[in-house]
Design a protein around this motif. Structure first.
Motif, PDB file in Angstrom:
ATOM      1  N   UNK A  13       0.973  -1.375   0.071  1.00 43.33           N
ATOM      2  CA  UNK A  13      -0.109   0.256   0.107  1.00 43.33           C
ATOM      3  C   UNK A  13       1.138   0.964   0.192  1.00 43.33           C
ATOM      4  N   UNK A  14       0.661   2.416   0.418  1.00 42.49           N
ATOM      5  CA  UNK A  14       0.980   3.459   0.321  1.00 42.49           C
ATOM      6  C   UNK A  14       2.334   3.576   1.419  1.00 42.49           C
ATOM      7  N   UNK A  15       1.836   2.885   2.723  1.00 50.19           N
ATOM      8  CA  UNK A  15       2.753   2.285   3.096  1.00 50.19           C
ATOM      9  C   UNK A  15       2.308   0.970   3.525  1.00 50.19           C
ATOM     10  N   UNK A  16       3.322  -0.022   3.893  1.00 48.83           N
ATOM     11  CA  UNK A  16       3.469  -0.985   3.873  1.00 48.83           C
ATOM     12  C   UNK A  16       2.876  -1.200   4.742  1.00 48.83           C
ATOM     13  N   UNK A  17       1.971  -2.211   5.240  1.00 49.78           N
ATOM     14  CA  UNK A  17       1.756  -2.391   6.398  1.00 49.78           C
ATOM     15  C   UNK A  17       1.742  -4.464   6.741  1.00 49.78           C
ATOM     16  N   UNK A  18       1.903  -4.486   7.617  1.00 52.51           N
ATOM     17  CA  UNK A  18       2.088  -5.849   8.682  1.00 52.51           C
ATOM     18  C   UNK A  18       1.681  -6.326   9.488  1.00 52.51           C
ATOM     19  N   UNK A  19       0.176  -7.334   8.545  1.00 53.49           N
ATOM     20  CA  UNK A  19      -0.442  -7.872   9.817  1.00 53.49           C
ATOM     21  C   UNK A  19      -0.350  -8.876  10.923  1.00 53.49           C
ATOM     22  N   UNK A  20      -0.105  -8.505  12.557  1.00 54.03           N
ATOM     23  CA  UNK A  20       0.114  -9.663  12.932  1.00 54.03           C
ATOM     24  C   UNK A  20      -1.193 -10.707  13.428  1.00 54.03           C
ATOM     25  N   UNK A  21      -1.203 -11.836  13.978  1.00 51.69           N
ATOM     26  CA  UNK A  21      -2.318 -12.903  14.905  1.00 51.69           C
ATOM     27  C   UNK A  21      -1.606 -13.247  15.398  1.00 51.69           C
ATOM     28  N   UNK A  22      -1.731 -13.299  16.840  1.00 53.55           N
ATOM     29  CA  UNK A  22      -1.294 -14.302  18.493  1.00 53.55           C
ATOM     30  C   UNK A  22       0.334 -13.486  18.199  1.00 53.55           C
ATOM     31  N   UNK A  23       0.715 -12.546  18.275  1.00 46.04           N
ATOM     32  CA  UNK A  23       2.011 -12.685  18.013  1.00 46.04           C
ATOM     33  C   UNK A  23       2.441 -12.705  19.166  1.00 46.04           C
ATOM     34  N   UNK A  24       3.439 -12.712  19.907  1.00 44.29           N
ATOM     35  CA  UNK A  24       3.875 -12.502  21.369  1.00 44.29           C
ATOM     36  C   UNK A  24       5.074 -11.167  21.385  1.00 44.29           C
ATOM     37  N   UNK A  25       4.145  -9.757  20.709  1.00 42.49           N
ATOM     38  CA  UNK A  25       4.694  -8.954  20.669  1.00 42.49           C
ATOM     39  C   UNK A  25       3.246  -8.068  21.172  1.00 42.49           C
ATOM     40  N   UNK A  26       2.447  -8.673  20.790  1.00 41.72           N
ATOM     41  CA  UNK A  26       0.939  -7.677  20.586  1.00 41.72           C
ATOM     42  C   UNK A  26       0.739  -7.180  22.302  1.00 41.72           C
ATOM     43  N   UNK A  27       1.347  -7.018  23.400  1.00 42.49           N
ATOM     44  CA  UNK A  27       1.181  -6.600  24.702  1.00 42.49           C
ATOM     45  C   UNK A  27       2.465  -5.480  25.118  1.00 42.49           C
ATOM     46  N   UNK A  28       3.010  -6.117  24.733  1.00 43.36           N
ATOM     47  CA  UNK A  28       3.872  -4.543  24.311  1.00 43.36           C
ATOM     48  C   UNK A  28       3.981  -3.558  23.533  1.00 43.36           C
ATOM     49  N   UNK A  29       3.320  -4.041  21.940  1.00 39.09           N
ATOM     50  CA  UNK A  29       3.303  -2.950  21.299  1.00 39.09           C
ATOM     51  C   UNK A  29       2.099  -2.242  21.690  1.00 39.09           C
ATOM     52  N   UNK A  83      11.555  -4.177  -0.420  1.00 39.00           N
ATOM     53  CA  UNK A  83      11.781  -3.064  -0.801  1.00 39.00           C
ATOM     54  C   UNK A  83      11.032  -2.046  -0.384  1.00 39.00           C
ATOM     55  N   UNK A  84       9.356  -2.065  -0.665  1.00 41.14           N
ATOM     56  CA  UNK A  84       8.268  -1.110  -0.267  1.00 41.14           C
ATOM     57  C   UNK A  84       8.751  -0.720   0.963  1.00 41.14           C
ATOM     58  N   UNK A  85       9.170  -1.407   2.270  1.00 41.90           N
ATOM     59  CA  UNK A  85       9.815  -0.862   3.718  1.00 41.90           C
ATOM     60  C   UNK A  85      10.883  -0.285   3.314  1.00 41.90           C
ATOM     61  N   UNK A  87      11.775   1.415   0.968  1.00 38.06           N
ATOM     62  CA  UNK A  87      11.451   3.374   0.198  1.00 38.06           C
ATOM     63  C   UNK A  87      10.685   3.628   1.294  1.00 38.06           C
ATOM     64  N   UNK A  88       9.314   2.957   2.000  1.00 36.19           N
ATOM     65  CA  UNK A  88       8.575   3.931   2.891  1.00 36.19           C
ATOM     66  C   UNK A  88       9.433   4.783   4.701  1.00 36.19           C
ATOM     67  N   UNK A  89      10.660   4.026   4.719  1.00 34.31           N
ATOM     68  CA  UNK A  89      11.539   4.057   6.058  1.00 34.31           C
ATOM     69  C   UNK A  89      11.009   3.035   6.625  1.00 34.31           C
ATOM     70  N   UNK A  90      10.528   2.603   6.386  1.00 31.29           N
ATOM     71  CA  UNK A  90       9.207   1.847   7.669  1.00 31.29           C
ATOM     72  C   UNK A  90       7.909   0.771   7.807  1.00 31.29           C
ATOM     73  N   UNK A  91       7.259   0.334   8.338  1.00 36.60           N
ATOM     74  CA  UNK A  91       5.896  -0.117   8.123  1.00 36.60           C
ATOM     75  C   UNK A  91       4.971  -0.021   9.338  1.00 36.60           C
ATOM     76  N   UNK A  92       3.196  -0.041   9.114  1.00 40.97           N
ATOM     77  CA  UNK A  92       2.632  -0.111   9.964  1.00 40.97           C
ATOM     78  C   UNK A  92       2.783  -1.401   9.567  1.00 40.97           C
ATOM     79  N   UNK A  93       2.783  -1.328  11.648  1.00 40.03           N
ATOM     80  CA  UNK A  93       2.452  -3.387  12.410  1.00 40.03           C
ATOM     81  C   UNK A  93       1.507  -3.483  13.046  1.00 40.03           C
ATOM     82  N   UNK A  94       0.338  -3.532  13.028  1.00 39.86           N
ATOM     83  CA  UNK A  94      -0.694  -4.103  13.463  1.00 39.86           C
ATOM     84  C   UNK A  94      -0.534  -5.167  13.991  1.00 39.86           C
ATOM     85  N   UNK A  95      -1.014  -5.604  15.519  1.00 43.78           N
ATOM     86  CA  UNK A  95      -1.032  -6.896  16.191  1.00 43.78           C
ATOM     87  C   UNK A  95      -2.464  -6.940  16.909  1.00 43.78           C
TER      88      UNK A  95
END
Length: 123
Positions: A13-29, A83-85, A87-95
């Motif tokens: 997308x315009x900003x890359x997205x990483x969608x996580x389910x059941x990630x061990x980092x969920x409560x830390x984000x 490559x998109x990440x 170029x964008x300097x990162x991504x949206x991480x949604x857990x």
């Protein structure tokens, strides 16, 4: 900690997205609240995308390895996402606790179930 590929979606997308389910980092984000669609920065976090795995690294011991491309037919899409990440300097991480069948984006950005934000990639 390790998160298998079936618990992650790498979305272009315009900003890359990483969608996580059941990630061990969920409560830390941080809980995500972005009613206007402006996703806040995840301070102290960084994202390192690679073809076969992506590292989501947070403060202290928080972090996980997310499995990337598992087969050659996934390699091209994963490479484009990496490559998109870059170029964008990162991504949206949604857990989320679990990946839903249908995504209700306005609800995910405001109802408190989602954690995350924009996670920068190291330069």
């Amino acid at each position: 900690m390790f998160l298998p590929r079936h618990n992650a979606h790498f979305v272009m997308g315009p900003t890359p997205l990483l969608l996580l389910g059941g990630a061990p980092v969920h409560e830390f984000l941080p809980p995500l609240h972005a009613p206007d669609g402006r996703v806040p920065l995840c301070d102290g976090w960084q994202l390192m995308p690679r073809l076969t795995m992506t590292v989501v690294d947070g403060p202290g011991d928080a972090g996980c390895l997310v499995q990337g491309a598992q087969a050659e037919d996934e390699a091209e899409e994963m490479s484009a996402w990496c490559s998109a990440v870059e170029q964008a300097g990162g991504a949206v991480v949604l857990s989320l606790d679990t990946l839903p069948d249908d995504l209700d984006w306005p609800a995910l950005l405001t109802d408190g179930r989602a954690h995350g934000g924009f996670v920068p990639a190291p330069a």
